[in-house]
Scaffold this motif. Structure first.
Motif, PDB file in Angstrom:
ATOM      1  N   GLY A  98       0.798  -1.210   0.000  1.00 25.30           N
ATOM      2  CA  GLY A  98       0.000   0.000   0.000  1.00 25.30           C
ATOM      3  C   GLY A  98       0.837   1.269   0.000  1.00 25.30           C
ATOM      4  N   LEU A  99       2.127   1.147   0.345  1.00 31.24           N
ATOM      5  CA  LEU A  99       3.030   2.300   0.370  1.00 31.24           C
ATOM      6  C   LEU A  99       3.809   2.476  -0.925  1.00 31.24           C
ATOM      7  CD1 LEU A  99       4.818   2.161   3.855  1.00 31.24           C
ATOM      8  CD2 LEU A  99       3.250   3.915   3.065  1.00 31.24           C
ATOM      9  N   MET A 100       4.056   1.383  -1.619  1.00 32.81           N
ATOM     10  CA  MET A 100       5.011   1.404  -2.728  1.00 32.81           C
ATOM     11  C   MET A 100       4.478   2.132  -3.958  1.00 32.81           C
ATOM     12  SD  MET A 100       4.818  -2.464  -4.240  1.00 32.81           S
ATOM     13  CE  MET A 100       3.340  -3.079  -5.090  1.00 32.81           C
ATOM     14  N   ASP A 112       7.895   8.613   1.651  1.00 27.90           N
ATOM     15  CA  ASP A 112       6.747   7.872   2.172  1.00 27.90           C
ATOM     16  C   ASP A 112       7.012   7.383   3.592  1.00 27.90           C
ATOM     17  OD1 ASP A 112       5.131   8.006  -0.210  1.00 27.90           O
ATOM     18  OD2 ASP A 112       6.511   6.595  -1.109  1.00 27.90           O
ATOM     19  N   ILE A 113       8.254   7.013   3.859  1.00 31.39           N
ATOM     20  CA  ILE A 113       8.606   6.508   5.188  1.00 31.39           C
ATOM     21  C   ILE A 113       8.597   7.623   6.219  1.00 31.39           C
ATOM     22  CG2 ILE A 113      10.522   5.526   6.514  1.00 31.39           C
ATOM     23  CD1 ILE A 113       8.750   3.569   4.869  1.00 31.39           C
ATOM     24  N   GLU A 169       4.577  -6.687   4.288  1.00 32.92           N
ATOM     25  CA  GLU A 169       5.287  -6.186   5.467  1.00 32.92           C
ATOM     26  C   GLU A 169       4.575  -4.973   6.048  1.00 32.92           C
ATOM     27  OE1 GLU A 169       7.190  -7.028   8.128  1.00 32.92           O
ATOM     28  OE2 GLU A 169       8.636  -7.741   6.617  1.00 32.92           O
ATOM     29  N   ARG A 170       4.597  -4.832   7.377  1.00 37.88           N
ATOM     30  CA  ARG A 170       3.971  -3.687   8.031  1.00 37.88           C
ATOM     31  C   ARG A 170       4.775  -2.409   7.769  1.00 37.88           C
ATOM     32  NH1 ARG A 170       4.872  -6.607  12.445  1.00 37.88           N
ATOM     33  NH2 ARG A 170       5.837  -4.780  13.405  1.00 37.88           N
ATOM     34  N   PRO A 171       4.107  -1.268   7.621  1.00 38.30           N
ATOM     35  CA  PRO A 171       4.822  -0.010   7.373  1.00 38.30           C
ATOM     36  C   PRO A 171       5.859   0.327   8.444  1.00 38.30           C
ATOM     37  CG  PRO A 171       2.502   0.279   6.871  1.00 38.30           C
ATOM     38  CD  PRO A 171       2.642  -1.087   7.506  1.00 38.30           C
ATOM     39  N   ASP A 172       5.537   0.058   9.719  1.00 35.55           N
ATOM     40  CA  ASP A 172       6.497   0.386  10.763  1.00 35.55           C
ATOM     41  C   ASP A 172       7.758  -0.461  10.660  1.00 35.55           C
ATOM     42  OD1 ASP A 172       4.972  -1.841  11.491  1.00 35.55           O
ATOM     43  OD2 ASP A 172       5.245  -1.506  13.625  1.00 35.55           O
ATOM     44  N   GLU A 173       7.621  -1.706  10.173  1.00 34.88           N
ATOM     45  CA  GLU A 173       8.794  -2.556   9.987  1.00 34.88           C
ATOM     46  C   GLU A 173       9.626  -2.067   8.794  1.00 34.88           C
ATOM     47  OE1 GLU A 173      11.559  -5.628  10.565  1.00 34.88           O
ATOM     48  OE2 GLU A 173      10.074  -4.653  11.863  1.00 34.88           O
ATOM     49  N   VAL A 174       8.948  -1.621   7.739  1.00 32.78           N
ATOM     50  CA  VAL A 174       9.657  -1.033   6.595  1.00 32.78           C
ATOM     51  C   VAL A 174      10.442   0.193   7.058  1.00 32.78           C
ATOM     52  CG1 VAL A 174       9.429   0.020   4.320  1.00 32.78           C
ATOM     53  CG2 VAL A 174       7.917  -1.856   4.963  1.00 32.78           C
ATOM     54  N   ALA A 175       9.802   1.020   7.878  1.00 33.34           N
ATOM     55  CA  ALA A 175      10.458   2.227   8.401  1.00 33.34           C
ATOM     56  C   ALA A 175      11.676   1.856   9.238  1.00 33.34           C
ATOM     57  CB  ALA A 175       9.464   3.041   9.232  1.00 33.34           C
ATOM     58  N   ARG A 176      11.555   0.804  10.030  1.00 33.73           N
ATOM     59  CA  ARG A 176      12.677   0.369  10.873  1.00 33.73           C
ATOM     60  C   ARG A 176      13.860  -0.067  10.022  1.00 33.73           C
ATOM     61  NH1 ARG A 176      15.280  -3.776  12.670  1.00 33.73           N
ATOM     62  NH2 ARG A 176      14.100  -5.235  11.384  1.00 33.73           N
ATOM     63  N   ILE A 177      13.582  -0.854   8.975  1.00 36.90           N
ATOM     64  CA  ILE A 177      14.647  -1.357   8.106  1.00 36.90           C
ATOM     65  C   ILE A 177      15.331  -0.206   7.369  1.00 36.90           C
ATOM     66  CG2 ILE A 177      15.133  -2.736   6.038  1.00 36.90           C
ATOM     67  CD1 ILE A 177      12.825  -4.588   6.931  1.00 36.90           C
ATOM     68  N   MET A 178      14.545   0.699   6.811  1.00 36.04           N
ATOM     69  CA  MET A 178      15.122   1.810   6.055  1.00 36.04           C
ATOM     70  C   MET A 178      15.909   2.755   6.954  1.00 36.04           C
ATOM     71  SD  MET A 178      12.219   2.688   3.161  1.00 36.04           S
ATOM     72  CE  MET A 178      13.323   3.835   2.318  1.00 36.04           C
ATOM     73  N   ASP A 190       6.533  10.035   6.237  1.00 35.67           N
ATOM     74  CA  ASP A 190       5.109  10.159   6.580  1.00 35.67           C
ATOM     75  C   ASP A 190       4.690   9.075   7.565  1.00 35.67           C
ATOM     76  OD1 ASP A 190       4.837  12.332   4.906  1.00 35.67           O
ATOM     77  OD2 ASP A 190       4.121  11.159   3.202  1.00 35.67           O
ATOM     78  N   VAL A 191       5.178   7.846   7.349  1.00 35.17           N
ATOM     79  CA  VAL A 191       4.844   6.731   8.247  1.00 35.17           C
ATOM     80  C   VAL A 191       5.371   7.003   9.651  1.00 35.17           C
ATOM     81  CG1 VAL A 191       5.332   4.301   8.766  1.00 35.17           C
ATOM     82  CG2 VAL A 191       4.721   4.977   6.447  1.00 35.17           C
ATOM     83  N   ILE A 192       6.612   7.455   9.734  1.00 38.18           N
ATOM     84  CA  ILE A 192       7.233   7.735  11.031  1.00 38.18           C
ATOM     85  C   ILE A 192       6.465   8.848  11.755  1.00 38.18           C
ATOM     86  CG2 ILE A 192       9.309   8.623  12.156  1.00 38.18           C
ATOM     87  CD1 ILE A 192      10.934   7.239   9.929  1.00 38.18           C
ATOM     88  N   ARG A 193       6.085   9.893  11.007  1.00 32.92           N
ATOM     89  CA  ARG A 193       5.338  10.997  11.611  1.00 32.92           C
ATOM     90  C   ARG A 193       3.979  10.534  12.118  1.00 32.92           C
ATOM     91  NH1 ARG A 193       4.347  13.910   7.423  1.00 32.92           N
ATOM     92  NH2 ARG A 193       2.146  13.400   7.315  1.00 32.92           N
ATOM     93  N   GLU A 194       3.279   9.763  11.293  1.00 31.00           N
ATOM     94  CA  GLU A 194       1.956   9.277  11.693  1.00 31.00           C
ATOM     95  C   GLU A 194       2.050   8.348  12.898  1.00 31.00           C
ATOM     96  OE1 GLU A 194       0.403   7.518   8.181  1.00 31.00           O
ATOM     97  OE2 GLU A 194       0.178   9.425   7.114  1.00 31.00           O
ATOM     98  N   GLU A 195       3.073   7.495  12.918  1.00 32.59           N
ATOM     99  CA  GLU A 195       3.254   6.573  14.043  1.00 32.59           C
ATOM    100  C   GLU A 195       3.568   7.352  15.316  1.00 32.59           C
ATOM    101  OE1 GLU A 195       3.111   2.740  15.617  1.00 32.59           O
ATOM    102  OE2 GLU A 195       2.642   3.420  13.577  1.00 32.59           O
TER     103      GLU A 195
END
Length: 452
Positions: free
Chosen positions: A139-141, A250-251, A216-225, A253-258
């Motif tokens: 959904g992020l890609m 995109d990441i 993969e969950r967005p928060d896990e993608v954010a962690r890896i990146m 945005d994920v980090i901010r939303e989290e």
């Protein structure tokens, strides 16, 4: 370049120009304004004025502006545009942003907008993205990327890259796939430039490449990146085919939303809300935790009521109830905040849980003894309490601090292992539980030492 600053005077001037249909002046004023600043401007305009700007300005700018708008503002503007006008905006966007906007449209309008898209390949990619859960890597890609076949030679590779790069805003990496489209590795631009044009890509590409699965969950993608300092990461499907990439914007945005979600959970707000939401939405988000806090207060009052006889003999005990509750709550929140941060950053490993509990227990003991020593001096000389009463309250204070530290450590870890966001533990949940337990510990210890 001087940063753009949105002022009330600027907003009023734009509104007046719109009312007078001074299109040339509006276009001139906003020509050098970044699309993010235009979005900020539109967020402060009413629906009619904002819609007028969207229809007036160049589509290349307004398409990017749409992605930066507040969701409710964007929804209102899109409601005033025809399917063809919306499609015109989406034609200029990357597939991930276009899919996000289409996903917000009423179901009856989605197909109509897609049918109006000029680029059929672009439309196909957007439809493909819509099938993924928004809370997943899929959904992020975005579909825009540069990929080459391992069986090509360098000359063919360069020609294909030129063609593909026309549709990619920023080329972060060159990915290598096999004949079935499966991700094999990445290609170094330096190696590409220094290798013979007749060499095969399979002989020069780098097989080591970080990637994530579409589920993969967005928060896990954010962690890896974040961990590997990646500007982009490829996304593969269930059988290893390269299907897209996720970029750092995109990441962010994920980090901010989290972070916003965790902050609200820590503050005792059970769902994502904003200041301008309705009274009903704000009430639904806040009331559950306020109710839990009230029940905790009733529980503490019940414990105090059980020991009301102690206040006849030792009335000074009543004065230090707020001390016990405040200290327990503060220590619990401190401990849980550190643990939640460690879990989020993946710095607390599975085998370190007992060590973490032990460390917090020892830290609670040290802090508790220090606070108790200070309290005994202050209470004896400032409140004229006897040494026995001061010592009793001091012992209770040490116990309360240690207990709060352990609870503040254990609960986030427990919630995390159960798949529940541990950020929920850092707010009223920890404070309320430690308030009640703190009062119980306080009077239990006082009863045994003072014999009331």
């Amino acid at each position: 370049m001087t940063p753009f600053k949105l002022t009330e005077e600027f907003i009023a001037e734009i509104e007046q120009l719109i009312d007078n249909r001074q299109d040339a002046s509006i276009t001139s004023m906003l020509a050098e304004v970044h699309y993010a600043d235009v979005a900020e401007l539109m967020n402060d305009l009413d629906e009619d004025h904002a819609t007028y700007l969207i229809k007036l300005l160049d589509t290349e700018k307004t398409s990017e502006t749409l992605t930066e708008l507040d969701e409710d503002v964007r929804e209102a503007i899109l409601g005033n545009l025809s399917a063809k006008e919306i499609a015109g905006e989406l034609n200029e966007l990357d597939t991930d942003d276009a899919a996000d906007i289409i996903g917000e449209l009423p179901k009856g309008m989605v197909q109509e907008v897609i049918s109006e898209l000029e680029d059929r390949e672009h439309a196909k990619d957007i439809v493909d993205l819509l099938r993924y859960d928004e809370n997943s890597a899929g959904g992020l890609m975005a579909k825009e990327l540069v990929k080459v076949n391992e069986n090509w030679n360098v000359l063919t590779c360069v020609k294909e890259m030129r063609a593909q790069a026309e549709n990619v805003t920023r080329v972060h990496s060159i990915y290598v796939v096999d004949d079935e489209g499966k991700l094999k590795g990445r290609l170094s631009l330096k190696d590409l430039l220094t290798t013979s044009t007749k060499a095969n890509i399979k002989d020069v590409y780098i097989p080591k490449v970080d990637y994530v699965n579409v589920n993969e969950r967005p928060d896990e993608v954010a962690r890896i990146m974040t961990k590997y300092d990646l500007e982009a990461i490829p996304v593969i499907d269930e059988i290893g085919r390269l299907v897209g990439r996720i970029t750092i914007d995109d990441i962010v945005d994920v980090i901010r939303e989290e972070a916003e979600k965790d902050y609200q959970l820590a503050a005792g707000i059970s769902q994502d809300v904003e200041a301008d939401d309705s009274i009903w939405q704000l009430t639904r988000a806040r009331l559950p935790w306020l109710f839990i806090g009230m029940m905790g207060g009733i529980g503490a009052a019940s414990i105090i009521n059980v020991y009301e006889g102690a206040f006849v003999k030792f009335p000074i005990l009543l004065a230090f109830i707020p001390l016990m509750q405040a200290t327990a709550g503060n220590v619990g929140v401190q401990s849980s905040a550190i643990v939640v941060q460690g879990l989020a950053n993946d710095t607390i490993k599975k085998g370190e849980i007992l060590g973490r509990l032990g460390k917090e227990l020892l830290l609670g003991l040290v802090n508790g003894v220090a606070l108790a020593a200070i309290f005994i001096l202050i209470s004896h000389f400032g409140f004229n309490t006897t040494y026995m009463v001061s010592f009793t309250i001091g012992i209770a204070l040490v116990t309360v601090v240690v207990n709060a530290a352990v609870i503040g450590t254990f609960i986030p870890i427990f919630l995390h292992k159960r798949g529940i966001d541990p950020a929920i533990a850092t707010g009223p949940f920890i404070t309320t539980s430690n308030d009640v337990l703190g009062i119980l510990i306080y009077f239990t210890i006082a009863k045994h030492i003072l014999n009331f």
